[in-house]
Write an enzyme that holds these catalytic residues in place. Sequence first.
Site, mmCIF file in Angstrom:
data_model
loop_
_atom_site.group_PDB
_atom_site.id
_atom_site.type_symbol
_atom_site.label_atom_id
_atom_site.label_comp_id
_atom_site.label_asym_id
_atom_site.label_seq_id
_atom_site.Cartn_x
_atom_site.Cartn_y
_atom_site.Cartn_z
ATOM 1 N N ASP A 1 0.841 -1.207 0.000
ATOM 2 C CA ASP A 1 0.000 0.000 0.000
ATOM 3 C C ASP A 1 0.874 1.254 0.000
ATOM 4 O O ASP A 1 2.065 1.210 0.334
ATOM 5 C CB ASP A 1 -0.946 0.018 1.213
ATOM 6 C CG ASP A 1 -0.215 -0.009 2.556
ATOM 7 O OD1 ASP A 1 0.781 -0.753 2.677
ATOM 8 O OD2 ASP A 1 -0.619 0.721 3.471
ATOM 9 N N GLU B 1 0.091 -1.089 5.741
ATOM 10 C CA GLU B 1 1.123 -0.639 6.672
ATOM 11 C C GLU B 1 0.891 0.824 7.002
ATOM 12 O O GLU B 1 1.019 1.252 8.132
ATOM 13 C CB GLU B 1 2.517 -0.827 6.050
ATOM 14 C CG GLU B 1 3.659 -0.722 7.066
ATOM 15 C CD GLU B 1 4.117 0.703 7.339
ATOM 16 O OE1 GLU B 1 4.676 0.957 8.416
ATOM 17 O OE2 GLU B 1 3.922 1.571 6.490
ATOM 18 N N GLU C 1 11.835 -1.105 4.619
ATOM 19 C CA GLU C 1 11.476 0.328 4.680
ATOM 20 C C GLU C 1 12.688 1.204 4.376
ATOM 21 O O GLU C 1 13.839 0.815 4.609
ATOM 22 C CB GLU C 1 10.947 0.684 6.070
ATOM 23 C CG GLU C 1 9.642 0.027 6.440
ATOM 24 C CD GLU C 1 8.417 0.658 5.767
ATOM 25 O OE1 GLU C 1 8.582 1.618 4.976
ATOM 26 O OE2 GLU C 1 7.311 0.167 6.040
HETATM 27 ZN ZN LIG Z 1 6.698 2.148 4.251
#
Ligand SMILES: [Zn+2]
Length: 379
Positions: free
Chosen positions: A67, A132, A162
């Site tokens: 997402d 997330e 990330e």
């Molecule tokens: Zn992220």
Amino acid sequence: MSALELAQSLIKIKSISPKDGGCFELIEAELSPLGFQIERIPELNCETLLAKYGDSGKVFCYLGHTDVVPSGPEQEWTSHPFEANIIDGELIGRGAADMKGSVAVFIQSIKNFLADNPKPNFQIWVMLTSNEEGEPTDGKINTLIDSLSRQNQFIDYCLVGEASSSDMVGDVLRVGRRGSLSGKLKLIGKQGHVAYPHKVISPILEVGPIITELNQIIWDGGNEYFDPTSFQISNIESGTGATNVVPGHLNMLFNFRFSPESTQESLKERFIKILEKSKCTFKIDWTLNAQPYLTQKTEMLSIVQKALCKINGQEARIDNGGGTSDGRWVAPSGSEVIELGPRNQTIHQIDEKISLKDLVQLQEIYQQILVETNNHFSS
Ligand SMILES: [Zn+2]
């Protein structure tokens, strides 16, 4: 599909949290032919993809999300946020750095790694959520992680893709993050006429020494990996609007960003002790936004640092700043969690991008991490 083609195809899907919008189909189509067993697990309004390769040995899990946050005004972008155009060697689009680029290059790393090592001596998992970035009310990955641990399925090494890097890919990684504890304080005094000070209790005058003490207190000293716990006030409001009235109460919003050297309980207790010195009574509504975590183990860390030395010629600096990530759900069971991904300068911004050079470099780093992991378990 090449890593770049996959990254572009993923960006072209407008997968605003909590919906995946079809990203998982593209990813399944890449992982299935490699021999991954794939499950799709629905949770409230979101979904998790869990792909597993191998059935014995320690579990290495790449954790990520498909997402993205909304693009903001599309006309402000140099290039449309969901067209995934390449301009001057940079792939532009929502999710380019956070974190569709990372997902795409990790999948490429797996392909390259398995081509050389079809029978690695550890298991490879890919776990991706479609929520997330979004609200907890739409579901989070913690439900799946809890159910895995009930089935005694344990993640040994968790690589969160990330965007941790700063000036160059792989210069910074995270092994934990701070906790966040917010509070709404209502300080209750006694309203009255300003000319009769002995008949009033002013919450405004009472809050003065309270703030001074809160500002001076050393909550903890932090540790090797964390700055000391910090306290901030974001809002104070009081007064009736009249110049001759001492108000009866005062509202204050505050937040702790706390290191693992403190707990929410210890912070609350010390905060309340300070308030109890005042002539006012009080009410506090607490919200624990996130628990801090720190991975104490260093087995995976040394593997990752070794890979970084090979590709970048230097180890990454450990810095546990920045915002939240899904690593927080995995860490409590005792997994070793490391966040390592693209540079984070443009994430969540207009013109989010990742350079093609960075994509290649990140892919080499991820691949080397898999190689080093395999070496580690062979020795
Ligand atoms: Zn992220």
